[in-house]
Design a protein around this motif. Structure first.
Motif, PDB file in Angstrom:
ATOM      1  N   UNK A 163       0.840  -1.198   0.000  1.00 51.62           N
ATOM      2  CA  UNK A 163       0.000   0.000   0.000  1.00 51.62           C
ATOM      3  C   UNK A 163       0.876   1.249   0.000  1.00 51.62           C
ATOM      4  N   UNK A 164       0.586   2.170  -0.905  1.00 47.44           N
ATOM      5  CA  UNK A 164       1.258   3.460  -0.943  1.00 47.44           C
ATOM      6  C   UNK A 164       0.468   4.502  -0.181  1.00 47.44           C
ATOM      7  N   UNK A 165       1.138   5.254   0.642  1.00 51.48           N
ATOM      8  CA  UNK A 165       0.523   6.355   1.391  1.00 51.48           C
ATOM      9  C   UNK A 165       1.010   7.638   0.730  1.00 51.48           C
ATOM     10  N   UNK A 166       0.138   8.274  -0.038  1.00 54.32           N
ATOM     11  CA  UNK A 166       0.517   9.430  -0.845  1.00 54.32           C
ATOM     12  C   UNK A 166       0.312  10.721  -0.060  1.00 54.32           C
ATOM     13  N   UNK A 167       1.377  11.498   0.071  1.00 56.49           N
ATOM     14  CA  UNK A 167       1.286  12.813   0.708  1.00 56.49           C
ATOM     15  C   UNK A 167       0.835  13.789  -0.366  1.00 56.49           C
ATOM     16  N   UNK A 168      -0.406  14.249  -0.281  1.00 60.04           N
ATOM     17  CA  UNK A 168      -1.033  15.017  -1.344  1.00 60.04           C
ATOM     18  C   UNK A 168      -0.852  16.516  -1.278  1.00 60.04           C
ATOM     19  N   UNK A 169       0.232  16.980  -0.665  1.00 60.54           N
ATOM     20  CA  UNK A 169       0.520  18.408  -0.614  1.00 60.54           C
ATOM     21  C   UNK A 169       2.024  18.608  -0.721  1.00 60.54           C
ATOM     22  N   UNK A 170       2.414  19.657  -1.402  1.00 59.75           N
ATOM     23  CA  UNK A 170       3.830  20.029  -1.478  1.00 59.75           C
ATOM     24  C   UNK A 170       4.058  21.438  -0.933  1.00 59.75           C
ATOM     25  N   UNK A 171       3.031  22.012  -0.349  1.00 58.37           N
ATOM     26  CA  UNK A 171       3.106  23.383   0.160  1.00 58.37           C
ATOM     27  C   UNK A 171       4.145  23.485   1.278  1.00 58.37           C
ATOM     28  N   UNK A 172       4.976  24.535   1.281  1.00 58.10           N
ATOM     29  CA  UNK A 172       5.884  24.738   2.416  1.00 58.10           C
ATOM     30  C   UNK A 172       5.080  24.839   3.710  1.00 58.10           C
ATOM     31  N   UNK A 173       5.537  24.171   4.748  1.00 57.43           N
ATOM     32  CA  UNK A 173       4.820  24.179   6.015  1.00 57.43           C
ATOM     33  C   UNK A 173       3.601  23.277   6.034  1.00 57.43           C
ATOM     34  N   UNK A 174       3.478  22.406   5.059  1.00 58.26           N
ATOM     35  CA  UNK A 174       2.309  21.520   4.943  1.00 58.26           C
ATOM     36  C   UNK A 174       2.099  20.679   6.196  1.00 58.26           C
ATOM     37  N   UNK A 225      -4.651   8.057   0.311  1.00 65.11           N
ATOM     38  CA  UNK A 225      -4.338   9.406  -0.147  1.00 65.11           C
ATOM     39  C   UNK A 225      -4.579  10.370   1.010  1.00 65.11           C
ATOM     40  N   UNK A 226      -3.521  11.041   1.409  1.00 70.71           N
ATOM     41  CA  UNK A 226      -3.600  12.046   2.474  1.00 70.71           C
ATOM     42  C   UNK A 226      -3.748  13.391   1.784  1.00 70.71           C
ATOM     43  N   UNK A 227      -4.900  14.012   1.977  1.00 69.19           N
ATOM     44  CA  UNK A 227      -5.204  15.227   1.220  1.00 69.19           C
ATOM     45  C   UNK A 227      -5.637  16.381   2.111  1.00 69.19           C
ATOM     46  N   UNK A 228      -5.138  17.570   1.811  1.00 67.21           N
ATOM     47  CA  UNK A 228      -5.718  18.757   2.410  1.00 67.21           C
ATOM     48  C   UNK A 228      -7.003  19.106   1.653  1.00 67.21           C
ATOM     49  N   UNK A 229      -7.745  20.037   2.194  1.00 70.20           N
ATOM     50  CA  UNK A 229      -8.861  20.600   1.436  1.00 70.20           C
ATOM     51  C   UNK A 229      -8.533  22.039   1.093  1.00 70.20           C
ATOM     52  N   UNK A 230      -8.488  22.311  -0.201  1.00 72.92           N
ATOM     53  CA  UNK A 230      -8.280  23.664  -0.705  1.00 72.92           C
ATOM     54  C   UNK A 230      -9.504  24.051  -1.521  1.00 72.92           C
ATOM     55  N   UNK A 231     -10.191  25.104  -1.135  1.00 73.17           N
ATOM     56  CA  UNK A 231     -11.314  25.631  -1.914  1.00 73.17           C
ATOM     57  C   UNK A 231     -12.339  24.561  -2.287  1.00 73.17           C
ATOM     58  N   UNK A 232     -12.766  23.794  -1.278  1.00 70.82           N
ATOM     59  CA  UNK A 232     -13.791  22.761  -1.442  1.00 70.82           C
ATOM     60  C   UNK A 232     -13.332  21.583  -2.298  1.00 70.82           C
ATOM     61  N   UNK A 233     -12.037  21.376  -2.444  1.00 71.08           N
ATOM     62  CA  UNK A 233     -11.552  20.252  -3.237  1.00 71.08           C
ATOM     63  C   UNK A 233     -10.186  19.814  -2.719  1.00 71.08           C
ATOM     64  N   UNK A 244      -5.939  19.165  -3.350  1.00 67.42           N
ATOM     65  CA  UNK A 244      -4.867  20.053  -3.813  1.00 67.42           C
ATOM     66  C   UNK A 244      -4.644  19.880  -5.309  1.00 67.42           C
ATOM     67  N   UNK A 245      -4.214  20.944  -5.948  1.00 65.22           N
ATOM     68  CA  UNK A 245      -3.914  20.877  -7.376  1.00 65.22           C
ATOM     69  C   UNK A 245      -2.798  19.894  -7.681  1.00 65.22           C
ATOM     70  N   UNK A 246      -1.794  19.811  -6.799  1.00 62.17           N
ATOM     71  CA  UNK A 246      -0.666  18.917  -7.052  1.00 62.17           C
ATOM     72  C   UNK A 246      -1.095  17.454  -7.002  1.00 62.17           C
ATOM     73  N   UNK A 247      -2.011  17.103  -6.108  1.00 58.50           N
ATOM     74  CA  UNK A 247      -2.503  15.720  -6.058  1.00 58.50           C
ATOM     75  C   UNK A 247      -3.349  15.414  -7.281  1.00 58.50           C
ATOM     76  N   UNK A 248      -4.225  16.329  -7.651  1.00 53.35           N
ATOM     77  CA  UNK A 248      -5.060  16.105  -8.842  1.00 53.35           C
ATOM     78  C   UNK A 248      -4.195  15.953 -10.085  1.00 53.35           C
ATOM     79  N   UNK A 249      -3.173  16.779 -10.220  1.00 50.40           N
ATOM     80  CA  UNK A 249      -2.274  16.684 -11.363  1.00 50.40           C
ATOM     81  C   UNK A 249      -1.563  15.324 -11.383  1.00 50.40           C
ATOM     82  N   UNK A 250      -1.075  14.882 -10.221  1.00 49.44           N
ATOM     83  CA  UNK A 250      -0.370  13.593 -10.140  1.00 49.44           C
ATOM     84  C   UNK A 250      -1.311  12.441 -10.504  1.00 49.44           C
TER      85      UNK A 250
END
Length: 193
Positions: A4-15, A80-88, A90-96
């Motif tokens: 099982x892969x545990x994906x960190x779905x944010x690359x924001x500094x201070x995430x 998938x470990x995801x933040x919520x940005x603007x009701x969705x 992160x862009x980086x996770x969606x792109x990946x």
């Protein structure tokens, strides 16, 4: 054994996602029914989707895509470990996610989210995306509130309830990942034929 892969779905500094993902990994590694590995999107710097062919074609041209495809193909399921940005999500996770297709197929996925309302809306969007990618999303998800699970919105302090919920999520994820193995095996056989 199920991997099982545990994906960190944010690359924001201070995430906050890295602390959450490490907590998932620490709890998961206490299990004997699967192996677990962190996948940090910072280690896979994917530009905005730049492949000339649609991902469903599987004709990847760029080395960054091939490396990402090989990593994702190595797993039987995902958290998938995801933040919520603007009701969705992160862009980086969606792109990946959008970079690939077959590598996601017939695999189980569970979600651990965090945000002002626990990241619930990010998970709603990810469940829709998972269906399109022929992934089986497990029912249980872990929703972490920035108000109750993070001291000063930055130090992750999960409650005992969240540990119990994570355990249920992992039970479902490992079971579903195993159940989908025959479909993955057929998919690999068809690609090799």
């Amino acid at each position: 054994m199920t991997h099982i892969g545990i994906i960190i779905g944010s690359t924001r500094p201070g995430r906050n996602g890295e602390q959450v993902a490490r907590w998932v990994l620490e709890n998961a590694e206490q299990r004997a029914d699967a192996t677990f590995e962190l996948v940090d999107l910072q280690d896979f710097p994917l530009p905005h989707l730049d492949e000339p062919m649609p991902p469903a074609m599987g004709q990847y041209q760029h080395d960054h895509t091939k490396a990402w495809a090989a990593k994702i193909a190595s797993f039987d399921g995902f958290v998938m470990v995801t933040p919520e940005y603007n009701h969705s999500t992160s862009g980086v996770l969606k792109n990946a996610i959008d970079y690939l297709f077959a590598e996601w197929n017939n695999k189980a996925v569970g979600f651990v989210s965090y945000g002002g309302v626990g990241g619930a809306r990010a998970v709603e969007h990810l469940r829709l995306i998972a269906g399109e990618l022929k992934m089986a999303d497990v029912r249980t998800s872990v929703s972490l509130s920035m108000f109750t699970e993070f001291r000063n919105f930055s130090e992750f302090v999960p409650s005992d309830f969240q540990v119990s919920t994570l355990s249920t999520l992992l039970d479902e994820l490992v079971t579903w990942s195993g159940a989908l193995a025959p479909l993955r095996d057929r998919q690999v056989a068809a690609q090799q034929a």
